[in-house]
Motif scaffolding. Structure first.
Motif, short mmCIF file in Angstrom:
data_model
loop_
_atom_site.label_atom_id
_atom_site.label_comp_id
_atom_site.label_asym_id
_atom_site.label_seq_id
_atom_site.Cartn_x
_atom_site.Cartn_y
_atom_site.Cartn_z
N LEU A 123 0.82 -1.22 0.00
CA LEU A 123 0.00 0.00 0.00
C LEU A 123 0.85 1.26 0.00
N LEU A 124 2.13 1.14 0.32
CA LEU A 124 3.01 2.30 0.26
C LEU A 124 3.06 2.89 -1.15
N MET A 125 2.71 2.09 -2.15
CA MET A 125 2.70 2.58 -3.53
C MET A 125 1.58 3.60 -3.75
N LEU A 126 0.64 3.67 -2.79
CA LEU A 126 -0.46 4.63 -2.89
C LEU A 126 -0.18 5.89 -2.08
N THR A 127 0.98 5.96 -1.46
CA THR A 127 1.36 7.12 -0.65
C THR A 127 2.28 8.02 -1.46
N VAL A 135 9.61 5.35 5.25
CA VAL A 135 9.48 3.99 5.80
C VAL A 135 10.74 3.19 5.48
N ILE A 136 11.26 3.35 4.28
CA ILE A 136 12.50 2.67 3.91
C ILE A 136 13.63 3.10 4.84
N ALA A 137 13.78 4.40 5.03
CA ALA A 137 14.83 4.92 5.91
C ALA A 137 14.64 4.40 7.33
N PRO A 161 15.49 14.26 7.52
CA PRO A 161 15.09 15.34 8.44
C PRO A 161 13.58 15.57 8.57
N ASP A 162 12.82 15.30 7.52
CA ASP A 162 11.37 15.53 7.61
C ASP A 162 10.59 14.25 7.93
N TYR A 163 11.23 13.32 8.61
CA TYR A 163 10.61 12.04 8.95
C TYR A 163 9.28 12.22 9.67
N TYR A 164 9.23 13.09 10.68
CA TYR A 164 8.01 13.22 11.48
C TYR A 164 6.84 13.74 10.65
N GLN A 165 7.12 14.56 9.67
CA GLN A 165 6.06 15.06 8.79
C GLN A 165 5.47 13.91 7.98
N GLN A 166 6.34 13.04 7.47
CA GLN A 166 5.87 11.89 6.68
C GLN A 166 5.14 10.89 7.58
N THR A 172 -2.47 9.62 9.69
CA THR A 172 -3.79 10.16 9.36
C THR A 172 -4.30 9.55 8.05
N GLU A 173 -3.69 9.92 6.94
CA GLU A 173 -4.13 9.42 5.64
C GLU A 173 -3.86 7.93 5.47
#
Length: 183
Positions: A123-127, A135-137, A161-166, A172-173
Motif C-alpha cells: 500500500l506504500l505505492m499509494l502514498t 518507511v524505507i529509511a 530530516p522531515d521524517y516526522y512530517q511523513q 492520518t491518511e
C-alpha cells in the motif's frame, strides 16, 4: 449502539472500540455497579471514538475498497520501486540487508529482522514518494538500532530530516488506506 461486556481473568475494568463497536473487559468478580460506574465515566468518550471510527470507515468505503487483485498490481509496482530506493538509503547509512519482501499488511508499513530481511506494505505505492522513502529509511535504521531509542531517531532524522512530517501523514491518511483493504 451495543456494548459488549466480556469477563476475563484480569484485575481492572477497561474498554476499547474496534470497528465502531464498544467492548468492556471486566474481571470475573467485578460487581455490576463497578462496570456501570466505569461506563458512566467513559461512555461518552467511547461513543465519540466509535463514531469517529465509523466515519473513517465510511470515508474509506467512499474512496474504494482495495481488493486482492489491486494489491497484486501494487506488489508488482513495489518490486520495481523498492530495490533502488533501499539500496540508496542503505548506502547512505553504510548498512547491508538481505531480502526485500512486499506484502499486503493490515496494520504495518514495514519491518526489519535482525538478519537484515526487509518487508514493506504494498500500500506504500499509494502514498506520496517521500512517505514511502521515510518507511524505507526507518526500517534501514533498524540495521543499526533494533529499537526506537533516542539514538535510533537521531540517526533517522540525520538522514531523513522531515521524517516526522511523513510519519504524521501515515498516521492520518495512511490509516484510511489500511481501512480500505478488502476483508
Amino acid at each position: 449502539m451495543d456494548i459488549e461486556i466480556i469477563r476475563t481473568r484480569r484485575k481492572t475494568i477497561g474498554g476499547y472500540v474496534k470497528d465502531g463497536k464498544i467492548t468492556v473487559r471486566a474481571p470475573l468478580r467485578a460487581r455490576k455497579q463497578d462496570i456501570e460506574l466505569f461506563l458512566k465515566k467513559y461512555e461518552a468518550r467511547l461513543y465519540e471514538i466509535a463514531q469517529l471510527q465509523l466515519k473513517e470507515q465510511e470515508k474509506a468505503r467512499q474512496e474504494g475498497i482495495i481488493t486482492r487483485k489491486d494489491a497484486d498490481e501494487l506488489k508488482i509496482k513495489a518490486k520495481e520501486f523498492f530495490p533502488d530506493r533501499v539500496k540508496y538509503y542503505a548506502d547512505i547509512l553504510g548498512v547491508s540487508y538481505k531480502k526485500i519482501t512486499i506484502r499486503l499488511m493490515n496494520s504495518r508499513w514495514g519491518s526489519c529482522t535482525s538478519e537484515g530481511n526487509l518487508c514493506f506494505n504494498c500500500l506504500l505505492m499509494l502514498t506520496p514518494k517521500r512517505v514511502c522513502e521515510s518507511v524505507i529509511a526507518h526500517e534501514l535504521c533498524h540495521r543499526i538500532y533494533m529499537n526506537h531509542s533516542k539514538d535510533f531517531y537521531a540517526l533517522l532524522l540525520r538522514i531523513f530530516p522531515d521524517y516526522y512530517q511523513q510519519d504524521k501523514w501515515l498516521k492520518t491518511e495512511g490509516k484510511l488506506l489500511l481501512k480500505r483493504i478488502e476483508k
